[in-house]
Design a protein around this motif. Structure first.
Motif, PDB file in Angstrom:
ATOM      1  N   ARG A  14       0.843  -1.201   0.000  1.00 35.36           N
ATOM      2  CA  ARG A  14       0.000   0.000   0.000  1.00 35.36           C
ATOM      3  C   ARG A  14       0.871   1.241   0.000  1.00 35.36           C
ATOM      4  NH1 ARG A  14      -4.729   0.310   4.244  1.00 35.36           N
ATOM      5  NH2 ARG A  14      -5.860  -0.617   2.482  1.00 35.36           N
ATOM      6  N   ALA A  15       0.473   2.216  -0.830  1.00 36.48           N
ATOM      7  CA  ALA A  15       1.161   3.504  -0.874  1.00 36.48           C
ATOM      8  C   ALA A  15       0.150   4.621  -0.663  1.00 36.48           C
ATOM      9  CB  ALA A  15       1.871   3.680  -2.220  1.00 36.48           C
ATOM     10  N   ASP A  16       0.587   5.681  -0.031  1.00 32.12           N
ATOM     11  CA  ASP A  16      -0.272   6.838   0.234  1.00 32.12           C
ATOM     12  C   ASP A  16      -0.280   7.748  -0.994  1.00 32.12           C
ATOM     13  OD1 ASP A  16      -1.254   9.422   1.125  1.00 32.12           O
ATOM     14  OD2 ASP A  16      -0.943   8.719   3.172  1.00 32.12           O
ATOM     15  N   ILE A  17      -1.463   8.029  -1.550  1.00 32.53           N
ATOM     16  CA  ILE A  17      -1.563   8.889  -2.732  1.00 32.53           C
ATOM     17  C   ILE A  17      -2.381  10.144  -2.434  1.00 32.53           C
ATOM     18  CG2 ILE A  17      -1.205   7.047  -4.413  1.00 32.53           C
ATOM     19  CD1 ILE A  17      -4.260   6.952  -4.808  1.00 32.53           C
ATOM     20  N   THR A  18      -2.419  10.550  -1.168  1.00 36.50           N
ATOM     21  CA  THR A  18      -3.177  11.730  -0.776  1.00 36.50           C
ATOM     22  C   THR A  18      -2.497  13.000  -1.283  1.00 36.50           C
ATOM     23  OG1 THR A  18      -3.697  10.534   1.257  1.00 36.50           O
ATOM     24  CG2 THR A  18      -4.294  12.875   1.169  1.00 36.50           C
ATOM     25  N   PRO A  19      -3.234  13.882  -1.950  1.00 40.17           N
ATOM     26  CA  PRO A  19      -2.638  15.150  -2.396  1.00 40.17           C
ATOM     27  C   PRO A  19      -2.578  16.155  -1.254  1.00 40.17           C
ATOM     28  CG  PRO A  19      -4.940  15.126  -2.981  1.00 40.17           C
ATOM     29  CD  PRO A  19      -4.659  13.775  -2.338  1.00 40.17           C
ATOM     30  N   ASN A 104     -11.852  15.987 -19.046  1.00 42.04           N
ATOM     31  CA  ASN A 104     -13.167  16.296 -19.634  1.00 42.04           C
ATOM     32  C   ASN A 104     -14.302  16.358 -18.621  1.00 42.04           C
ATOM     33  OD1 ASN A 104     -13.295  13.618 -19.002  1.00 42.04           O
ATOM     34  ND2 ASN A 104     -14.254  12.965 -20.914  1.00 42.04           N
ATOM     35  N   HIS A 105     -13.979  16.609 -17.346  1.00 43.36           N
ATOM     36  CA  HIS A 105     -15.032  16.690 -16.342  1.00 43.36           C
ATOM     37  C   HIS A 105     -15.120  18.089 -15.732  1.00 43.36           C
ATOM     38  CE1 HIS A 105     -15.470  12.406 -16.765  1.00 43.36           C
ATOM     39  NE2 HIS A 105     -16.419  12.393 -15.858  1.00 43.36           N
ATOM     40  N   GLY A 106     -14.846  19.100 -16.516  1.00 42.12           N
ATOM     41  CA  GLY A 106     -15.075  20.455 -16.062  1.00 42.12           C
ATOM     42  C   GLY A 106     -13.867  21.178 -15.519  1.00 42.12           C
ATOM     43  N   TYR A 107     -12.741  20.486 -15.389  1.00 46.45           N
ATOM     44  CA  TYR A 107     -11.538  21.137 -14.883  1.00 46.45           C
ATOM     45  C   TYR A 107     -10.339  20.355 -15.385  1.00 46.45           C
ATOM     46  CZ  TYR A 107      -9.051  24.323 -11.796  1.00 46.45           C
ATOM     47  OH  TYR A 107      -8.255  25.324 -11.316  1.00 46.45           O
ATOM     48  N   PRO A 108      -9.229  21.032 -15.697  1.00 47.41           N
ATOM     49  CA  PRO A 108      -8.080  20.325 -16.278  1.00 47.41           C
ATOM     50  C   PRO A 108      -7.487  19.281 -15.339  1.00 47.41           C
ATOM     51  CG  PRO A 108      -7.873  22.700 -16.559  1.00 47.41           C
ATOM     52  CD  PRO A 108      -9.017  22.483 -15.621  1.00 47.41           C
ATOM     53  N   MET A 109      -6.958  18.234 -15.910  1.00 49.35           N
ATOM     54  CA  MET A 109      -6.254  17.188 -15.163  1.00 49.35           C
ATOM     55  C   MET A 109      -5.084  17.778 -14.387  1.00 49.35           C
ATOM     56  SD  MET A 109      -3.943  14.114 -16.803  1.00 49.35           S
ATOM     57  CE  MET A 109      -5.249  13.410 -17.795  1.00 49.35           C
ATOM     58  N   ASP A 110      -4.883  17.248 -13.179  1.00 53.15           N
ATOM     59  CA  ASP A 110      -3.714  17.609 -12.380  1.00 53.15           C
ATOM     60  C   ASP A 110      -2.546  16.776 -12.908  1.00 53.15           C
ATOM     61  OD1 ASP A 110      -1.721  17.947 -10.481  1.00 53.15           O
ATOM     62  OD2 ASP A 110      -3.098  17.917  -8.783  1.00 53.15           O
ATOM     63  N   ARG A 111      -1.859  17.301 -13.900  1.00 51.09           N
ATOM     64  CA  ARG A 111      -0.854  16.522 -14.618  1.00 51.09           C
ATOM     65  C   ARG A 111       0.362  16.198 -13.747  1.00 51.09           C
ATOM     66  NH1 ARG A 111      -2.675  16.308 -19.686  1.00 51.09           N
ATOM     67  NH2 ARG A 111      -0.786  15.291 -20.450  1.00 51.09           N
ATOM     68  N   GLU A 112       0.740  17.094 -12.860  1.00 49.05           N
ATOM     69  CA  GLU A 112       1.867  16.808 -11.972  1.00 49.05           C
ATOM     70  C   GLU A 112       1.556  15.604 -11.082  1.00 49.05           C
ATOM     71  OE1 GLU A 112       4.512  18.907  -8.410  1.00 49.05           O
ATOM     72  OE2 GLU A 112       3.016  20.070  -9.510  1.00 49.05           O
ATOM     73  N   TYR A 113       0.329  15.561 -10.572  1.00 50.31           N
ATOM     74  CA  TYR A 113      -0.083  14.440  -9.726  1.00 50.31           C
ATOM     75  C   TYR A 113      -0.197  13.156 -10.544  1.00 50.31           C
ATOM     76  CZ  TYR A 113      -3.024  11.603  -6.626  1.00 50.31           C
ATOM     77  OH  TYR A 113      -3.528  10.587  -5.851  1.00 50.31           O
ATOM     78  N   VAL A 114      -0.881  13.251 -11.698  1.00 47.44           N
ATOM     79  CA  VAL A 114      -1.189  12.065 -12.497  1.00 47.44           C
ATOM     80  C   VAL A 114       0.055  11.429 -13.098  1.00 47.44           C
ATOM     81  CG1 VAL A 114      -2.320  11.316 -14.624  1.00 47.44           C
ATOM     82  CG2 VAL A 114      -3.572  12.714 -12.973  1.00 47.44           C
ATOM     83  N   PHE A 115       0.938  12.235 -13.667  1.00 45.11           N
ATOM     84  CA  PHE A 115       2.100  11.671 -14.351  1.00 45.11           C
ATOM     85  C   PHE A 115       3.379  11.697 -13.508  1.00 45.11           C
ATOM     86  CE2 PHE A 115      -0.716  12.851 -17.881  1.00 45.11           C
ATOM     87  CZ  PHE A 115      -0.742  11.639 -18.563  1.00 45.11           C
ATOM     88  N   GLY A 116       3.347  12.395 -12.383  1.00 44.98           N
ATOM     89  CA  GLY A 116       4.519  12.460 -11.532  1.00 44.98           C
ATOM     90  C   GLY A 116       4.388  11.599 -10.295  1.00 44.98           C
TER      91      GLY A 116
END
Length: 440
Positions: A14-19, A104-116
């Motif tokens: 398990r890893a913590d993925i809380t922003p 596509n859900h009303g706000y841009p993807m958090d790219r730093e979180y998603v790909f980093g």
């Protein structure tokens, strides 16, 4: 097909993925910043081994993960563990109180979180799970649960809105798959149930929603790291006391208590623990065919119905842009693809089958899948190895509503109305191959 020889081994990581507080949250109120952390988000990974065969099955406390990020995560998990990509399942719990992971859900993807951040955490959980594999035995318990309710509420005039439809289709079975050492020490648990994890989908707190309470309670009462694999949540929502499909954190915690009691009851109902659980993995290429392109004049007439398109947001903008692109393709004479090609994986562990489905699947689809599967327990997992929108049962298409609009209009190339039957036949064929291989 991959079939191992030996004994079942299981490990959990398990890893913590809380922003951080301030992160923009997904959900019914797009663009809202997180003001606090109610409970922390996890990426939980199970590793299964049988002889030389390895398989990973992971659940992330996020709304959804589409391409290309799902491909990135599975590839990186494969690279650090040497487990083939086909042998890796990654799903999301569908909480709407986590970072934005799409565009596509009303706000841009958090790219730093998603790909980093996210891929590195997935690697971390996978490595820990694989390193911790140990001989295991498996038990399966079930119970009837009223945590979910069909959410396609039918109004007086016959239209369908998001709400509660107590007479509508749903799968009431909650399943707990528990793993322990031969000496009886808990290793981990998988809870499977079908309902939108959106009781608190408009709140400012980061939270796993109702499934978080459920997972925590099972860990406290039974032991072992616990993951939630969402089932047929496409047309099923949380059964909230406000009569709606979303509410606030208080309602999420209340429902979580109900779900927790159900999960503990299911786990305590286990009467048989098996060590002779053969692991098998099979992946096949399948195609879901698209509808023919509508006549150009019809598409232009529909386009004319959009007023002030520059002010459109979220999915309404996606719908408009898809229509514009279809018109462009039709006028240019470009070839239209025949359908969507998917790589469908299925995993079996003894009498248990795990079937990742890259859609928000309607209960009518998965209930049929389970009814005709030859495995004693077939767990269809929504939003697994992709996120390609809603996948309705054919009987619901004529009723319309939000999910049908997403299925039939918002997609650039909508699927044929009979896709349900095509997909069920594909998947049952794969499950039959897995089952038959175990009988040889």
């Amino acid at each position: 097909m991959s079939i191992g020889n030996g004994i079942l081994k299981v490990g959990v990581g398990r890893a913590d993925i809380t922003p951080e507080v301030g992160a923009i949250l997904h959900g019914y109120a797009p663009g809202r910043p997180a003001k606090s952390i109610n409970d922390r988000l996890h990426f939980t990974c199970f590793a299964f081994g049988y002889g030389e065969l390895r398989c990973l099955a992971a659940s992330a406390d996020l709304c959804l993960l589409g391409e290309p990020i799902m491909g990135v995560i599975r590839k990186r998990m494969s690279e650090v563990t040497d487990v083939p990509v086909d042998n890796i399942i990654v799903c999301t719990t569908h909480t709407h109180s986590a970072p934005v992971t799409t565009d596509n859900h009303g706000y841009p993807m958090d790219r730093e979180y998603v790909f980093g951040i996210l891929p590195a955490k997935a690697e971390e959980a996978a490595v820990v799970a694989l390193a911790g594999m140990q001989p295991a035995e498996m038990g399966i318990g079930t119970t009837m649960s009223d945590v979910g309710v069909n959410r396609r509420e039918i109004t007086r005039n016959g239209s369908v809105i998001l709400g509660q439809n107590p007479c509508g289709s749903r799968d009431p079975v909650m399943t707990v798959v528990s793993f322990r050492t031969p000496e009886g020490r808990p290793i981990g648990n998988i809870i499977h149930y079908g309902a939108h994890n959106t009781a608190s989908g408009m709140n400012p707190e980061i939270t796993r929603d109702w499934c978080g309470v459920m997972k925590d309670r099972l860990e406290e009462e039974i032991g072992g790291i616990t993951a939630f694999f969402n089932g047929c949540e496409g047309d099923c929502g949380p059964r909230l006391t406000n009569g709606k499909t979303t509410g606030n954190l208080k309602l999420a915690l209340e429902l979580g208590g109900v779900a927790a009691a159900d999960a503990v009851r299911a786990c305590r109902s286990i009467r048989e623990w098996r060590r002779d659980c053969e692991l098998k993995v099979l992946a096949r290429d399948i195609e879901l065919r698209y509808k023919p392109m509508p006549p150009l004049d019809d598409m232009k007439a529909r386009l004319a119905g959009f007023k002030n398109p520059e002010s459109l947001k979220g999915l309404n903008r996606t719908d408009y842009e898809s229509l514009v692109e279809r018109i462009r393709i039709a006028e240019s004479g470009e070839p239209v693809p025949s359908g969507m090609h998917l790589r469908q994986t299925a995993v079996s562990i003894g009498s248990l089958a795990l079937l990742p489905i890259p859609f928000e699947t309607f209960s009518g689809v998965t209930l049929r899948m389970s009814a005709h599967s030859r495995f004693a327990h077939t767990l269809s997992i929504s939003l697994a190895n992709g996120a390609n929108g809603y996948f309705p049962s054919r009987d619901q298409i004529c009723r319309g509503g939000y999910e049908i609009w997403m299925f039939s209009s918002v997609r650039l190339f909508p699927f044929r109305d009979d896709s349900e039957q095509t997909y069920i036949e594909y998947c049952l064929g794969i499950l039959d191959e897995l089952y038959d291989a175990g009988q040889k």
